[in-house]
Motif scaffolding. Structure first.
Motif, short mmCIF file in Angstrom:
data_model
loop_
_atom_site.label_atom_id
_atom_site.label_comp_id
_atom_site.label_asym_id
_atom_site.label_seq_id
_atom_site.Cartn_x
_atom_site.Cartn_y
_atom_site.Cartn_z
N ILE A 1 1.08 -0.95 0.12
CA ILE A 1 0.58 0.01 0.29
C ILE A 1 1.13 1.44 -0.34
O ILE A 1 0.65 2.81 -0.92
CB ILE A 1 -1.19 0.16 1.33
N GLY A 2 2.17 1.55 0.80
CA GLY A 2 2.75 2.69 0.40
C GLY A 2 3.70 2.49 -0.82
O GLY A 2 3.67 3.61 -0.90
N LEU A 3 4.19 1.39 -1.46
CA LEU A 3 4.53 1.87 -2.33
C LEU A 3 3.77 2.32 -3.98
O LEU A 3 3.73 2.96 -4.16
CB LEU A 3 4.62 0.60 -3.06
N ILE A 4 2.11 1.97 -3.62
CA ILE A 4 1.05 2.67 -4.21
C ILE A 4 1.15 4.18 -4.40
O ILE A 4 1.13 4.57 -5.03
CB ILE A 4 0.10 1.41 -3.91
N CYS A 5 0.92 4.41 -3.08
CA CYS A 5 0.98 5.55 -2.27
C CYS A 5 2.18 6.67 -2.90
O CYS A 5 2.49 7.46 -3.63
CB CYS A 5 0.42 5.98 -0.57
N LEU B 1 -13.97 12.19 -1.18
CA LEU B 1 -13.26 13.95 -0.18
C LEU B 1 -12.75 14.54 -0.33
O LEU B 1 -12.74 15.74 -0.36
CB LEU B 1 -14.64 14.55 1.53
N ALA B 2 -11.59 13.60 0.36
CA ALA B 2 -10.36 13.75 0.10
C ALA B 2 -10.01 14.24 -1.35
O ALA B 2 -9.10 15.30 -1.31
CB ALA B 2 -9.31 13.40 1.14
N VAL B 3 -10.49 13.73 -2.35
CA VAL B 3 -9.35 13.45 -3.20
C VAL B 3 -10.38 15.60 -4.13
O VAL B 3 -9.33 15.73 -4.57
CB VAL B 3 -10.38 12.89 -4.54
N ALA B 4 -11.18 15.50 -3.59
CA ALA B 4 -12.40 16.47 -4.15
C ALA B 4 -11.81 17.81 -3.63
O ALA B 4 -11.70 19.47 -4.05
CB ALA B 4 -13.68 16.23 -4.05
N ARG B 5 -11.57 17.47 -1.92
CA ARG B 5 -11.36 19.00 -1.59
C ARG B 5 -10.42 18.66 -0.15
O ARG B 5 -10.36 19.93 0.60
CB ARG B 5 -12.83 18.99 -0.59
N GLY B 6 -9.43 18.00 -0.72
CA GLY B 6 -8.63 17.61 0.91
C GLY B 6 -7.39 18.68 0.50
O GLY B 6 -7.72 19.39 -0.76
N PRO B 7 -6.80 18.62 0.75
CA PRO B 7 -5.89 19.88 0.93
C PRO B 7 -4.03 19.33 0.37
O PRO B 7 -3.96 20.32 -0.36
CB PRO B 7 -5.01 19.89 2.31
N SER B 8 -4.41 18.16 -0.43
CA SER B 8 -2.89 18.10 -0.67
C SER B 8 -3.35 16.69 -1.65
O SER B 8 -4.11 15.73 -1.22
CB SER B 8 -2.08 17.90 -0.39
N PRO B 9 -2.81 16.42 -2.47
CA PRO B 9 -2.88 14.78 -2.90
C PRO B 9 -2.52 13.71 -2.44
O PRO B 9 -3.01 12.32 -1.81
CB PRO B 9 -1.78 14.77 -4.33
N ARG B 10 -1.34 13.98 -1.42
CA ARG B 10 -0.76 13.42 0.02
C ARG B 10 -2.12 13.17 1.14
O ARG B 10 -1.46 11.74 1.14
CB ARG B 10 0.29 13.97 -0.16
N PHE B 11 -2.47 14.10 1.07
CA PHE B 11 -3.38 13.96 1.95
C PHE B 11 -4.04 13.14 1.20
O PHE B 11 -4.64 12.23 2.32
CB PHE B 11 -4.10 15.22 2.75
N ALA B 12 -5.02 12.94 0.12
CA ALA B 12 -6.35 12.43 0.46
C ALA B 12 -5.27 11.36 -0.05
O ALA B 12 -6.21 9.58 0.54
CB ALA B 12 -6.40 12.35 -1.48
N LEU B 13 -4.28 10.62 0.00
CA LEU B 13 -3.56 9.64 -0.25
C LEU B 13 -3.34 8.36 0.88
O LEU B 13 -3.89 7.50 1.24
CB LEU B 13 -2.31 9.06 -1.03
N GLY B 14 -3.21 9.66 1.99
CA GLY B 14 -3.35 9.14 3.85
C GLY B 14 -4.27 8.61 4.67
O GLY B 14 -4.60 7.78 5.05
N ILE B 15 -5.54 9.00 3.53
CA ILE B 15 -7.11 8.49 3.86
C ILE B 15 -8.00 7.43 2.80
O ILE B 15 -7.94 6.08 4.11
CB ILE B 15 -8.00 9.69 3.04
N VAL B 16 -6.51 7.40 1.63
CA VAL B 16 -6.72 5.98 1.18
C VAL B 16 -6.30 4.60 1.91
O VAL B 16 -6.88 3.84 2.26
CB VAL B 16 -6.09 5.68 -0.45
N ALA B 17 -5.13 5.59 3.02
CA ALA B 17 -4.27 3.92 3.30
C ALA B 17 -4.69 3.64 5.03
O ALA B 17 -5.06 2.52 5.20
CB ALA B 17 -2.75 4.70 3.74
N VAL B 18 -5.40 4.65 5.39
CA VAL B 18 -6.17 5.03 6.53
C VAL B 18 -7.65 4.53 6.82
O VAL B 18 -7.61 3.36 7.60
CB VAL B 18 -6.27 6.01 7.27
N VAL B 19 -8.23 4.02 5.18
CA VAL B 19 -9.57 4.00 5.51
C VAL B 19 -9.13 2.24 4.86
O VAL B 19 -10.39 1.55 5.18
CB VAL B 19 -10.82 4.52 4.87
#
Length: 416
Positions: free
Chosen positions: A166-170, A291-309
């Motif tokens: 998952i880390g390598l995907i991100c 929501l993170a993809v549409a309104r998140g502060p950065s792509p990195r943050f959106a990918l963080g949401i992906v990993a967490v969930v």
């Protein structure tokens, strides 16, 4: 406050180095101790049966050409009891055939060597991936996720492998979509943990990654069919149906599970109610990705949401899957300080620590009391990890809905 305590770890390079060295030394000590224990007494001892024993048995059955029998719980139970030489804890086998291919070479090694090699390689891969993502936050993430990493090492599970994937995907999602797609395809070994990453690729229209992942899945499936025969797929599907029945009956170690289903079922809800609670959790988790993809502060943050969930989609998720959430926290941290208040960050750290440590502490308690798997029904403990992750998701959604602005996440192919 917990926020100040944990974030002080990053105060100086010297502090970070000390924490990292201590934690890595402890992890190495656990690995060496367990390998020596398995060398001395075999993979089976007392009531402490590591999950890796099942991995090693499956690897051996591949070369005995009766792999399909491992997907039948009754047959696999006999194999495990025969290997143990007496009464022992057993587990069903529900992994896709692709994971069997990964395990196949381990059959030619003694159990303790196979354990050491598999665990050491996946641990190194995970730590290098986490270090590349976390940067100066490496020590903080290691502190929070030390219990989950420790229990994954102790039982020889594959949570470090999936965490690294998952880390390598991100890492590769933004600039190297083909590499991200290859890694996403490799997550076929535990596909329920890759749902969020797949949805992210679709939402951000990273078609090269989606196509590459599909090719990897199809190619690996054909390889498994050639290696094990077409009947392996019917055997696998049968094991999934059997496992679903076990989950409905509460026959798994629910206190170590981190899903909403386990939390609600152990809290007294009937299986149907717990299932719908899990569906609601999965829906909210995927909504957080969108929501993170549409309104998140950065792509990195959106990918963080992906990993967490990623661990919140399926009812079948354990504490050894939490290293994936460690990848998510590492991705979230740069934006988290400005997006979340000190109290919210403190709550997230505390909840993640609870989810990480609870299963380990309960396992240690049951081991000290010599409780076997067959006696677990008489030693019911709440599945706290699931409730902790529900609260983490609620905090992340609150931050996204309250503070996030439309993100500058550009679709693949658009000019920067």
């Amino acid at each position: 406050m917990l926020t100040a305590t944990l974030e002080q770890i990053q105060a100086s390079p010297r502090k970070r180095t000390i924490y990292v060295c201590v934690i890595l030394s402890l992890l190495a000590a656990i690995l060496i101790f367990k390998a020596f224990r398995f060398f001395e007494g075999g993979l089976w001892y007392g009531n402490q049966t590591p999950d890796f024993t099942a991995f090693h048995i499956v690897a051996q059955r591949i070369w005995l050409e009766d792999l399909d029998l491992t997907y039948q719980f009754a047959s696999f139970t006999k194999m495990q009891l025969a290997a143990a030489g007496g009464p022992a804890d057993v587990m069903p086998w529900t992994y896709p055939p692709q994971f069997d291919l990964v395990l196949a070479p381990l059959a030619f090694l003694p159990g303790w060597v196979a354990y050491f090699l598999f665990t050491a390689v996946t641990l190194a891969a995970y730590l290098m991936t986490l270090r590349a993502i976390a940067g100066n936050n490496f020590a903080l993430v290691l502190v929070v996720f030390f219990p989950a990493i420790a229990i994954t090492i102790a039982i020889g599970q594959n949570g470090l492998l999936t965490g690294a994937l998952i880390g390598l995907i991100c890492i590769n999602a933004e600039r190297r979509p083909v590499l991200a797609g290859i890694t996403l395809g490799l997550m076929v070994i535990k596909p329920h943990l890759a749902v969020a990453a797949g949805i992210y690729m679709l939402l951000t229209r990273r078609w090269p990654a989606v196509l590459t992942a599909a090719i990897v899945v199809v190619a690996s499936s054909l390889l498994c069919t050639l290696a094990f025969g077409p009947q392996i797929w019917l055997a696998w599907l049968g094991s999934i149906r059997e496992a679903a029945g076990f989950l409905e009956e509460g026959r798994y170690q629910l206190f170590r599970m981190i899903s909403a289903y386990a939390a609600l079922y152990n809290a007294g809800l009937p299986a149907t109610g717990a299932f719908w609670g899990q569906m609601a959790m999965a829906g909210l988790a995927l909504a957080a990705v969108a929501l993170a993809v549409a309104r998140g502060p950065s792509p990195r943050f959106a990918l963080g949401i992906v990993a967490v969930v990623s661990v919140m989609i399926s009812p079948y998720a354990y504490d050894y899957d939490l290293p994936i959430v460690g990848i998510g926290l590492a991705l979230l941290l740069p934006d988290f300080a400005s997006l979340a208040s000190s109290r919210e960050r403190s709550a997230v750290y505390a909840l993640l620590l609870l989810a990480n440590a609870y299963g380990l502490l309960q396992s240690a308690r049951l081991s000290a009391e010599n409780v076997t798997a067959s006696d677990l029904q008489n030693h019911v403990a709440p599945a706290v990890g699931g409730f902790a992750l529900m609260a983490v998701l609620a905090i992340l959604l609150r931050c996204l809905l309250r503070d996030a602005k439309p993100a500058a996440i550009r679709l693949h192919g658009e000019p920067a």
